[in-house]
Motif scaffolding. Structure first.
Motif, PDB file in Angstrom:
ATOM      1  N   ASP A  76       0.801  -1.219   0.000  1.00 27.04           N
ATOM      2  CA  ASP A  76       0.000   0.000   0.000  1.00 27.04           C
ATOM      3  C   ASP A  76       0.838   1.275   0.000  1.00 27.04           C
ATOM      4  OD1 ASP A  76      -2.509  -1.226  -0.170  1.00 27.04           O
ATOM      5  OD2 ASP A  76      -2.512  -1.655   1.967  1.00 27.04           O
ATOM      6  N   THR A  77       2.129   1.147  -0.262  1.00 25.88           N
ATOM      7  CA  THR A  77       2.986   2.310  -0.500  1.00 25.88           C
ATOM      8  C   THR A  77       3.115   2.469  -2.004  1.00 25.88           C
ATOM      9  OG1 THR A  77       4.238   1.959   1.544  1.00 25.88           O
ATOM     10  CG2 THR A  77       5.283   3.298  -0.169  1.00 25.88           C
ATOM     11  N   SER A  78       2.886   3.674  -2.484  1.00 24.60           N
ATOM     12  CA  SER A  78       3.040   3.944  -3.923  1.00 24.60           C
ATOM     13  C   SER A  78       4.433   4.488  -4.193  1.00 24.60           C
ATOM     14  CB  SER A  78       1.985   4.964  -4.375  1.00 24.60           C
ATOM     15  OG  SER A  78       2.121   6.170  -3.629  1.00 24.60           O
ATOM     16  N   GLY A  79       4.811   4.512  -5.478  1.00 25.70           N
ATOM     17  CA  GLY A  79       6.031   5.197  -5.841  1.00 25.70           C
ATOM     18  C   GLY A  79       7.086   4.358  -6.527  1.00 25.70           C
ATOM     19  N   LEU A  80       8.303   4.907  -6.543  1.00 20.71           N
ATOM     20  CA  LEU A  80       9.374   4.403  -7.402  1.00 20.71           C
ATOM     21  C   LEU A  80      10.077   3.174  -6.842  1.00 20.71           C
ATOM     22  CD1 LEU A  80      10.931   7.828  -8.432  1.00 20.71           C
ATOM     23  CD2 LEU A  80       9.388   6.381  -9.773  1.00 20.71           C
ATOM     24  N   ILE A  81      10.279   2.207  -7.718  1.00 24.19           N
ATOM     25  CA  ILE A  81      11.015   1.004  -7.379  1.00 24.19           C
ATOM     26  C   ILE A  81      11.823   0.586  -8.597  1.00 24.19           C
ATOM     27  CG2 ILE A  81       9.030  -0.465  -7.996  1.00 24.19           C
ATOM     28  CD1 ILE A  81       9.957  -2.403  -5.779  1.00 24.19           C
ATOM     29  N   MET A  82      13.055   0.125  -8.368  1.00 21.65           N
ATOM     30  CA  MET A  82      13.916  -0.269  -9.484  1.00 21.65           C
ATOM     31  C   MET A  82      14.069  -1.784  -9.524  1.00 21.65           C
ATOM     32  SD  MET A  82      17.665   0.911  -8.068  1.00 21.65           S
ATOM     33  CE  MET A  82      18.195   0.563  -6.385  1.00 21.65           C
ATOM     34  N   ALA A  83      14.285  -2.302 -10.725  1.00 20.84           N
ATOM     35  CA  ALA A  83      14.534  -3.727 -10.914  1.00 20.84           C
ATOM     36  C   ALA A  83      15.667  -3.890 -11.920  1.00 20.84           C
ATOM     37  CB  ALA A  83      13.285  -4.440 -11.412  1.00 20.84           C
TER      38      ALA A  83
ATOM     39  N   ALA B 193      24.691  -3.628  -4.129  1.00 17.96           N
ATOM     40  CA  ALA B 193      25.878  -3.129  -3.435  1.00 17.96           C
ATOM     41  C   ALA B 193      25.738  -1.645  -3.097  1.00 17.96           C
ATOM     42  CB  ALA B 193      27.119  -3.357  -4.296  1.00 17.96           C
ATOM     43  N   GLN B 194      25.077  -0.897  -3.986  1.00 15.75           N
ATOM     44  CA  GLN B 194      24.835   0.522  -3.708  1.00 15.75           C
ATOM     45  C   GLN B 194      23.905   0.695  -2.505  1.00 15.75           C
ATOM     46  OE1 GLN B 194      24.009   3.164  -7.112  1.00 15.75           O
ATOM     47  NE2 GLN B 194      24.591   1.455  -8.453  1.00 15.75           N
ATOM     48  N   LEU B 195      22.886  -0.141  -2.440  1.00 12.10           N
ATOM     49  CA  LEU B 195      21.976  -0.089  -1.293  1.00 12.10           C
ATOM     50  C   LEU B 195      22.731  -0.377   0.001  1.00 12.10           C
ATOM     51  CD1 LEU B 195      18.865  -1.909  -2.770  1.00 12.10           C
ATOM     52  CD2 LEU B 195      18.896   0.437  -1.948  1.00 12.10           C
ATOM     53  N   LYS B 196      23.583  -1.379  -0.045  1.00 12.79           N
ATOM     54  CA  LYS B 196      24.350  -1.757   1.138  1.00 12.79           C
ATOM     55  C   LYS B 196      25.314  -0.657   1.552  1.00 12.79           C
ATOM     56  CE  LYS B 196      27.036  -5.605   3.044  1.00 12.79           C
ATOM     57  NZ  LYS B 196      27.637  -6.933   2.768  1.00 12.79           N
ATOM     58  N   ALA B 197      25.905   0.015   0.556  1.00 11.52           N
ATOM     59  CA  ALA B 197      26.860   1.087   0.821  1.00 11.52           C
ATOM     60  C   ALA B 197      26.175   2.418   1.136  1.00 11.52           C
ATOM     61  CB  ALA B 197      27.796   1.254  -0.373  1.00 11.52           C
ATOM     62  N   LYS B 198      24.843   2.438   1.070  1.00 14.53           N
ATOM     63  CA  LYS B 198      24.036   3.623   1.380  1.00 14.53           C
ATOM     64  C   LYS B 198      24.304   4.775   0.418  1.00 14.53           C
ATOM     65  CE  LYS B 198      24.094   2.383   6.285  1.00 14.53           C
ATOM     66  NZ  LYS B 198      24.458   2.814   7.652  1.00 14.53           N
ATOM     67  N   THR B 199      24.553   4.442  -0.852  1.00 16.27           N
ATOM     68  CA  THR B 199      24.793   5.491  -1.848  1.00 16.27           C
ATOM     69  C   THR B 199      23.569   5.745  -2.728  1.00 16.27           C
ATOM     70  OG1 THR B 199      25.756   3.883  -3.398  1.00 16.27           O
ATOM     71  CG2 THR B 199      27.278   5.041  -1.912  1.00 16.27           C
ATOM     72  N   THR B 200      22.519   4.975  -2.547  1.00 13.80           N
ATOM     73  CA  THR B 200      21.276   5.263  -3.275  1.00 13.80           C
ATOM     74  C   THR B 200      20.532   6.390  -2.560  1.00 13.80           C
ATOM     75  OG1 THR B 200      20.139   3.545  -2.013  1.00 13.80           O
ATOM     76  CG2 THR B 200      20.990   2.925  -4.185  1.00 13.80           C
TER      77      THR B 200
ATOM     78  N   GLU C 112       8.794   9.010  -3.453  1.00 17.96           N
ATOM     79  CA  GLU C 112       8.786  10.097  -4.429  1.00 17.96           C
ATOM     80  C   GLU C 112      10.034  10.171  -5.293  1.00 17.96           C
ATOM     81  OE1 GLU C 112       7.701  14.772  -4.116  1.00 17.96           O
ATOM     82  OE2 GLU C 112       9.467  14.127  -2.981  1.00 17.96           O
ATOM     83  N   THR C 113      11.200   9.940  -4.698  1.00 16.45           N
ATOM     84  CA  THR C 113      12.466  10.144  -5.407  1.00 16.45           C
ATOM     85  C   THR C 113      13.359   8.915  -5.280  1.00 16.45           C
ATOM     86  OG1 THR C 113      12.361  12.518  -4.954  1.00 16.45           O
ATOM     87  CG2 THR C 113      14.499  11.628  -5.613  1.00 16.45           C
ATOM     88  N   LEU C 114      14.001   8.551  -6.369  1.00 16.27           N
ATOM     89  CA  LEU C 114      14.936   7.424  -6.383  1.00 16.27           C
ATOM     90  C   LEU C 114      16.158   7.820  -7.186  1.00 16.27           C
ATOM     91  CD1 LEU C 114      15.568   4.408  -5.796  1.00 16.27           C
ATOM     92  CD2 LEU C 114      14.363   3.846  -7.916  1.00 16.27           C
ATOM     93  N   GLY C 115      17.325   7.713  -6.559  1.00 21.80           N
ATOM     94  CA  GLY C 115      18.566   8.042  -7.254  1.00 21.80           C
ATOM     95  C   GLY C 115      19.593   6.941  -7.066  1.00 21.80           C
ATOM     96  N   PHE C 116      20.336   6.635  -8.126  1.00 21.99           N
ATOM     97  CA  PHE C 116      21.362   5.595  -8.054  1.00 21.99           C
ATOM     98  C   PHE C 116      22.354   5.768  -9.197  1.00 21.99           C
ATOM     99  CE2 PHE C 116      17.746   4.023 -10.466  1.00 21.99           C
ATOM    100  CZ  PHE C 116      18.315   3.462 -11.594  1.00 21.99           C
ATOM    101  N   THR C 117      23.468   5.086  -9.117  1.00 25.84           N
ATOM    102  CA  THR C 117      24.474   5.104 -10.172  1.00 25.84           C
ATOM    103  C   THR C 117      24.187   3.968 -11.147  1.00 25.84           C
ATOM    104  OG1 THR C 117      26.135   6.044  -8.683  1.00 25.84           O
ATOM    105  CG2 THR C 117      26.942   4.928 -10.672  1.00 25.84           C
ATOM    106  N   HIS C 118      24.131   4.278 -12.422  1.00 28.03           N
ATOM    107  CA  HIS C 118      23.824   3.246 -13.416  1.00 28.03           C
ATOM    108  C   HIS C 118      24.880   2.149 -13.364  1.00 28.03           C
ATOM    109  CE1 HIS C 118      23.095   1.236 -17.248  1.00 28.03           C
ATOM    110  NE2 HIS C 118      21.885   1.772 -17.198  1.00 28.03           N
ATOM    111  N   PRO C 119      24.460   0.885 -13.292  1.00 27.81           N
ATOM    112  CA  PRO C 119      25.409  -0.217 -13.098  1.00 27.81           C
ATOM    113  C   PRO C 119      26.389  -0.443 -14.247  1.00 27.81           C
ATOM    114  CG  PRO C 119      23.207  -1.054 -13.542  1.00 27.81           C
ATOM    115  CD  PRO C 119      23.070   0.414 -13.333  1.00 27.81           C
ATOM    116  N   ARG C 120      26.073   0.059 -15.433  1.00 30.30           N
ATOM    117  CA  ARG C 120      26.991  -0.148 -16.571  1.00 30.30           C
ATOM    118  C   ARG C 120      27.723   1.133 -16.961  1.00 30.30           C
ATOM    119  NH1 ARG C 120      25.720   0.556 -21.723  1.00 30.30           N
ATOM    120  NH2 ARG C 120      23.500   0.429 -21.220  1.00 30.30           N
ATOM    121  N   THR C 121      27.007   2.242 -17.055  1.00 24.65           N
ATOM    122  CA  THR C 121      27.609   3.487 -17.545  1.00 24.65           C
ATOM    123  C   THR C 121      28.272   4.310 -16.447  1.00 24.65           C
ATOM    124  OG1 THR C 121      25.605   4.830 -17.215  1.00 24.65           O
ATOM    125  CG2 THR C 121      25.790   3.592 -19.285  1.00 24.65           C
ATOM    126  N   GLY C 122      27.873   4.089 -15.187  1.00 21.39           N
ATOM    127  CA  GLY C 122      28.418   4.884 -14.097  1.00 21.39           C
ATOM    128  C   GLY C 122      27.746   6.239 -13.950  1.00 21.39           C
TER     129      GLY C 122
END
Length: 302
Positions: free
Chosen positions: A138-145, A157-164, A268-278
């Motif tokens: 019942d939470t709406s919003g952004l999710i990555m796969a 690994a980004q989630l674990k390193a707290k860089t997302t 509302e907001t999701l930010g991360f480093t692209h796994p291939r392009t950086g």
């Protein structure tokens, strides 16, 4: 590999139930499979699924590689915010379960992604191929796969390193007296109700939520939250802990609340480093109409 020392809380309990509680993410079926495969050791020895543990025992889990799962793609509409050959970002509607589980074997985001993408990854032995992080039904919003294992591992690994970057909007009960703050309180299974999570120092994991006040009303507050960690039900548990449960939350909030079907929480907001392009990517999704209407009603009643 994960290790735990059994406390009084789990003394004389079955090892499969204990690992489900301590792991916090795995299903009973997955844990029983791990035990049968020798991936769970008690005091360095293999055990049976019904073996009971004693206070002071050392439990070691080495999660085996994922097994291929039989899941069907389903033609469920998706609000795709971004997609390429490595990753997909979706704006999930309220009410959509993220991955199959007992009682929700179909009609989930994973089923929709399998139909849409055809090429999702599946690691960690979970029935959620491609899903790197979760948000509640019942939470709406952004999710990555992720679309393949290399991307999945990079994003995890980004989630674990707290860089997302993961920012949420929420409506909570009561008027928060601080413009901003941080809730730093460990979260684990609620010892009084195993279906819930709670702030506890027993078999818990660190959990940190930063928040800022957006707007206040007579009996409610509208807030922004940023997750430093990603524990199950983290925002819901943390704000209940400080006396400001989420509006509409059926599990942690009061019965008398705002007219909304489920907690007033939006990723509302999701930010991360692209796994291939950086490249650093950042996406935003507008509040769902249901939450917007609540805010309008609260402003008009103020």
């Amino acid at each position: 590999m994960e290790q735990w020392i059994i406390t009084k809380e789990h003394h004389e309990q079955r090892i499969d139930k204990v690992v489900v509680d301590l792991h916090g993410q795995a299903s009973r079926t997955a844990v029983q499979r791990w035990i049968n495969e020798g991936a769970v050791l008690v005091n360095e020895k293999e055990v049976k699924t019904n073996s009971k543990v004693q206070q002071g025992d050392k439990v070691t889990l080495t999660e085996p590689a994922a097994q291929e799962v039989e899941l069907l793609g389903e033609d469920i509409p998706l609000d795709v915010v971004y997609e390429d050959s490595d990753v997909i970002v979706v704006n999930k509607p309220r009410g959509l379960v993220v991955h199959p589980a007992p009682g929700h074997e179909s009609g989930t985001l994973v089923n929709a992604l399998l139909f849409h993408c055809k090429d999702l990854s599946g690691i960690n032995g979970e029935i959620r191929p491609g899903i790197v992080h979760r948000i509640d039904k019942d939470t709406s919003g952004l999710i990555m796969a992720a679309k393949h294992d290399a991307a999945h591992e990079h994003l995890a690994a980004q989630l674990k390193a707290k860089t997302t970057e993961r920012r949420y909007k929420a409506i909570v009960h009561g008027v928060i007296p601080h413009a901003k703050g941080t809730i730093d309180a460990p979260i684990g299974r609620d010892p009084k109700d195993r279906q819930k999570m709670a702030v506890t120092h027993v078999n818990s994991r660190p959990a940190v939520t930063h928040f800022s006040l957006e707007e206040t009303f007579k009996q409610y507050s509208y807030i922004s939250c940023e997750l430093e960690t990603g524990r199950t039900h983290q925002i819901r548990v943390h704000f209940n802990y400080i006396g400001h449960p989420l509006a509409g939350d059926p599990k942690y909030g009061p019965k008398k609340t705002l007219p909304i079907n489920g907690q007033a929480l939006h990723a509302e907001t999701l930010g991360f480093t692209h796994p291939r392009t950086g490249e650093r990517l950042r996406f935003s999704a507008p509040l769902p109409a249901e939450m917007e209407k609540l805010l309008v009603d609260l402003r008009n009643a103020h």
